[in-house]
Design a protein around this motif. Sequence first.
Motif, PDB file in Angstrom:
ATOM      1  N   LEU A   1      15.408  90.668  63.819  1.00 58.17           N
ATOM      2  CA  LEU A   1      15.162  91.552  62.681  1.00 58.17           C
ATOM      3  C   LEU A   1      13.657  91.673  62.461  1.00 58.17           C
ATOM      4  O   LEU A   1      12.909  90.739  62.750  1.00 58.17           O
ATOM      5  CB  LEU A   1      15.826  90.979  61.423  1.00 58.17           C
ATOM      6  CG  LEU A   1      17.358  90.937  61.474  1.00 58.17           C
ATOM      7  CD1 LEU A   1      17.910  90.183  60.274  1.00 58.17           C
ATOM      8  CD2 LEU A   1      17.933  92.349  61.526  1.00 58.17           C
ATOM      9  N   PRO A   2      13.211  92.817  61.939  1.00 61.26           N
ATOM     10  CA  PRO A   2      11.776  92.947  61.659  1.00 61.26           C
ATOM     11  C   PRO A   2      11.340  91.865  60.674  1.00 61.26           C
ATOM     12  O   PRO A   2      12.075  91.530  59.748  1.00 61.26           O
ATOM     13  CB  PRO A   2      11.657  94.334  61.015  1.00 61.26           C
ATOM     14  CG  PRO A   2      12.920  95.037  61.320  1.00 61.26           C
ATOM     15  CD  PRO A   2      13.978  93.997  61.521  1.00 61.26           C
TER      16      PRO A   2
ATOM     17  N   ASN B   1      28.792 100.671  66.993  1.00 63.00           N
ATOM     18  CA  ASN B   1      27.847  99.892  66.181  1.00 63.00           C
ATOM     19  C   ASN B   1      28.502  98.723  65.453  1.00 63.00           C
ATOM     20  O   ASN B   1      27.810  97.797  65.034  1.00 63.00           O
ATOM     21  CB  ASN B   1      27.159 100.791  65.154  1.00 63.00           C
ATOM     22  CG  ASN B   1      25.967 101.510  65.745  1.00 63.00           C
ATOM     23  OD1 ASN B   1      25.865 101.645  66.953  1.00 63.00           O
ATOM     24  ND2 ASN B   1      25.063 101.963  64.908  1.00 63.00           N
TER      25      ASN B   1
ATOM     26  N   LEU C   1      25.631  88.938  65.339  1.00 66.87           N
ATOM     27  CA  LEU C   1      24.342  88.629  65.978  1.00 66.87           C
ATOM     28  C   LEU C   1      23.912  87.197  65.667  1.00 66.87           C
ATOM     29  O   LEU C   1      23.319  86.511  66.498  1.00 66.87           O
ATOM     30  CB  LEU C   1      23.266  89.607  65.516  1.00 66.87           C
ATOM     31  CG  LEU C   1      23.559  91.101  65.702  1.00 66.87           C
ATOM     32  CD1 LEU C   1      22.298  91.927  65.489  1.00 66.87           C
ATOM     33  CD2 LEU C   1      24.121  91.378  67.070  1.00 66.87           C
ATOM     34  N   ARG C   2      24.221  86.775  64.448  1.00 69.03           N
ATOM     35  CA  ARG C   2      23.879  85.394  64.057  1.00 69.03           C
ATOM     36  C   ARG C   2      24.644  84.409  64.937  1.00 69.03           C
ATOM     37  O   ARG C   2      24.097  83.399  65.378  1.00 69.03           O
ATOM     38  CB  ARG C   2      24.234  85.209  62.583  1.00 69.03           C
ATOM     39  CG  ARG C   2      23.504  84.063  61.916  1.00 69.03           C
ATOM     40  CD  ARG C   2      23.604  84.166  60.418  1.00 69.03           C
ATOM     41  NE  ARG C   2      22.721  85.182  59.886  1.00 69.03           N
ATOM     42  CZ  ARG C   2      23.037  86.057  58.937  1.00 69.03           C
ATOM     43  NH1 ARG C   2      24.240  86.060  58.410  1.00 69.03           N
ATOM     44  NH2 ARG C   2      22.168  86.927  58.512  1.00 69.03           N
TER      45      ARG C   2
ATOM     46  N   ARG D   1      18.738  96.575  69.271  1.00 66.69           N
ATOM     47  CA  ARG D   1      17.368  96.128  68.953  1.00 66.69           C
ATOM     48  C   ARG D   1      17.355  94.745  68.298  1.00 66.69           C
ATOM     49  O   ARG D   1      16.482  93.932  68.582  1.00 66.69           O
ATOM     50  CB  ARG D   1      16.679  97.143  68.048  1.00 66.69           C
ATOM     51  CG  ARG D   1      17.378  97.322  66.696  1.00 66.69           C
ATOM     52  CD  ARG D   1      16.958  98.578  65.967  1.00 66.69           C
ATOM     53  NE  ARG D   1      17.693  98.755  64.718  1.00 66.69           N
ATOM     54  CZ  ARG D   1      18.870  99.346  64.619  1.00 66.69           C
ATOM     55  NH1 ARG D   1      19.465  99.811  65.701  1.00 66.69           N
ATOM     56  NH2 ARG D   1      19.490  99.441  63.454  1.00 66.69           N
ATOM     57  N   ALA D   2      18.314  94.483  67.403  1.00 67.15           N
ATOM     58  CA  ALA D   2      18.301  93.205  66.693  1.00 67.15           C
ATOM     59  C   ALA D   2      18.802  92.058  67.568  1.00 67.15           C
ATOM     60  O   ALA D   2      18.491  90.901  67.308  1.00 67.15           O
ATOM     61  CB  ALA D   2      19.136  93.300  65.417  1.00 67.15           C
TER      62      ALA D   2
ATOM     63  N   PHE E   1      27.547  95.251  66.427  1.00 67.98           N
ATOM     64  CA  PHE E   1      26.170  94.780  66.246  1.00 67.98           C
ATOM     65  C   PHE E   1      25.922  94.364  64.797  1.00 67.98           C
ATOM     66  O   PHE E   1      24.809  94.456  64.307  1.00 67.98           O
ATOM     67  CB  PHE E   1      25.173  95.871  66.664  1.00 67.98           C
ATOM     68  CG  PHE E   1      25.220  96.164  68.137  1.00 67.98           C
ATOM     69  CD1 PHE E   1      24.493  95.395  69.030  1.00 67.98           C
ATOM     70  CD2 PHE E   1      26.011  97.175  68.633  1.00 67.98           C
ATOM     71  CE1 PHE E   1      24.552  95.646  70.394  1.00 67.98           C
ATOM     72  CE2 PHE E   1      26.074  97.432  69.993  1.00 67.98           C
ATOM     73  CZ  PHE E   1      25.337  96.672  70.876  1.00 67.98           C
ATOM     74  N   ARG E   2      26.998  93.938  64.123  1.00 65.77           N
ATOM     75  CA  ARG E   2      26.814  93.511  62.741  1.00 65.77           C
ATOM     76  C   ARG E   2      26.084  92.177  62.706  1.00 65.77           C
ATOM     77  O   ARG E   2      26.201  91.350  63.618  1.00 65.77           O
ATOM     78  CB  ARG E   2      28.175  93.386  62.045  1.00 65.77           C
ATOM     79  CG  ARG E   2      28.772  94.751  61.761  1.00 65.77           C
ATOM     80  CD  ARG E   2      30.109  94.628  61.071  1.00 65.77           C
ATOM     81  NE  ARG E   2      30.641  95.960  60.804  1.00 65.77           N
ATOM     82  CZ  ARG E   2      31.930  96.259  60.744  1.00 65.77           C
ATOM     83  NH1 ARG E   2      32.829  95.308  60.938  1.00 65.77           N
ATOM     84  NH2 ARG E   2      32.321  97.469  60.488  1.00 65.77           N
ATOM     85  N   ILE E   3      25.371  91.984  61.608  1.00 68.02           N
ATOM     86  CA  ILE E   3      24.511  90.805  61.488  1.00 68.02           C
ATOM     87  C   ILE E   3      25.286  89.504  61.705  1.00 68.02           C
ATOM     88  O   ILE E   3      24.797  88.575  62.352  1.00 68.02           O
ATOM     89  CB  ILE E   3      23.833  90.793  60.101  1.00 68.02           C
ATOM     90  CG1 ILE E   3      22.883  91.992  59.961  1.00 68.02           C
ATOM     91  CG2 ILE E   3      23.090  89.491  59.860  1.00 68.02           C
ATOM     92  CD1 ILE E   3      21.690  91.956  60.878  1.00 68.02           C
ATOM     93  N   GLU E   4      26.517  89.454  61.204  1.00 68.98           N
ATOM     94  CA  GLU E   4      27.286  88.202  61.329  1.00 68.98           C
ATOM     95  C   GLU E   4      27.508  87.870  62.808  1.00 68.98           C
ATOM     96  O   GLU E   4      27.433  86.698  63.208  1.00 68.98           O
ATOM     97  CB  GLU E   4      28.658  88.328  60.631  1.00 68.98           C
ATOM     98  CG  GLU E   4      28.606  88.738  59.167  1.00 68.98           C
ATOM     99  CD  GLU E   4      28.384  90.238  58.972  1.00 68.98           C
ATOM    100  OE1 GLU E   4      29.051  91.038  59.630  1.00 68.98           O
ATOM    101  OE2 GLU E   4      27.495  90.590  58.165  1.00 68.98           O
TER     102      GLU E   4
END
Lengths: 79, 416
Positions: free
Chosen positions: B355-356, B63, B71-72, B349-350, B66-69
């Motif tokens: 993101l939702p 996981n 993904l961005r 998923r993201a 799959f950190r936000i940084e």
Amino acid sequence: MNGSSRMSRYRAEVDAHRCVETGDCERIAPTGFALDPAHGSARVLPTVGDTPVDELFDAANACPAQAIRIFDGRGNPLS
Amino acid sequence: MRMVEPITDEIVFADYDSIQRAFFDRHLSRTFDKRTYDEGNIRDGVVSIMHGSRHRSRRRIENTQFRIEDLRSYEHVLFPPIVERFVTAAVTDGEADLFRLGSVLAVALAAKRAGFDYVLEESRDLDDLVSYVEAFAQISAIVDARDPDAVREMAKEVLRNFKEQFGVPSLRRRQRLLEAHANGEIDERELPRDIMASLLRHRDDPELGLTDDFGVIRAAAIYLQGGTHTSAQTLVNTVDLLLDAKERRPDYWDRVATDATFAQRCIHETLRLRPTTPRAKRRAEKATAVGDVMIPEGAMVVLDFHAGNRDVNVFGADADIFDPDREIPAGVHRWGLSFGGGSHICPGRAVAGGLPQPSVAAQLGDGHLFGLVAKMLQAIVRHNPERHPQKPQARDDRTERFTRWDEYWVIFEDRT
């Protein structure tokens, strides 16, 4: 549950802007997180230190919005 | 409480609330058919069919990719030139198999994230990766295959070829870099940030169960497949639903092209109506209960996402209709149950779906992610695709996963 797996070695954060209030974290780690309708997000509970660290990781992994981060004692992100 | 004797060893849940409860039941395991996923199957020993402490340990490692940084960076930096390059080429040709195009776009990033090296300028590399992903998708869905023995035979050859062409070279390069890092010859920043490198760094941990090189390759390959196949299928299904709705809602087309928030809602609405895995299975490792249904130890539990995602008590009387603007109850996702939930929620998923969205779209911050499939969709819709009148739009009928496409040809009315 042994002492080494407790939250004292870790820190949890909820990004309130990202949280979409599904309550999944509360369901997985009820002593670590709770929905707070007043703030429109989940929040970290004062009892988080009593939460098995496995539950905290499960909650972070399961958060659909990836709003939960777990850090080690040095502040390094673990999730 | 009512006792339900499993008929043909299966208990089926088809309503939204029961499936949600099942997601969070620790006694319902995905480790349900060891023989089916044994040697020769890409899923042998991969995280998605693990349970309990080993599953948790592996996800802690995997996981981290799959950190936000990260993904961005995928969405804002790495992906736009890939989309530009391949969509422009397809539009210039005037026609494309949308499933193949979506697969190429998705695999370029999925391979990077999983840790399989390729040369972007070498189109054969991407074509080969897409072909492997298509085979992996059949192998992974063996539990729903119409001819599982044929799939098993095919799996052995495909996995052997993949291992030689991409697996071992990528693994050896990472091993050399990790060794150089351990010797102080290179900096941490020079190490690849991907699933395979992460697993190699931790492979001495017995809890991870990574005993051999092929196990590491398989563990990473599942992310290559997961990051490609579902994205491409969802792209095609979204275009298909938009084309179906064109007469009823001509405004959708322009809104997708100009509004990323709406494009993302179209992706989520498509995932709800057409989950790429319409039914998931669990096995009861211990006797348990979901709501008022008792489940005996050993029973097979079927979670019917396709039905649960159309539950009128949650999504309204028009739950069968494609309506990206629909009102959703608090705590419910626009994609319904399609990414799973609880400890087995889809880790990518993201990446695919973003993101939702907050309940009030105006609350979207700069950090919001729309997801790669929404970005693909916008790039394609801007060139006005229509169903190809001479070439097929054909479903993949090799499994019981009826929402999948084999090919979907479109023409581009706007070639500019």
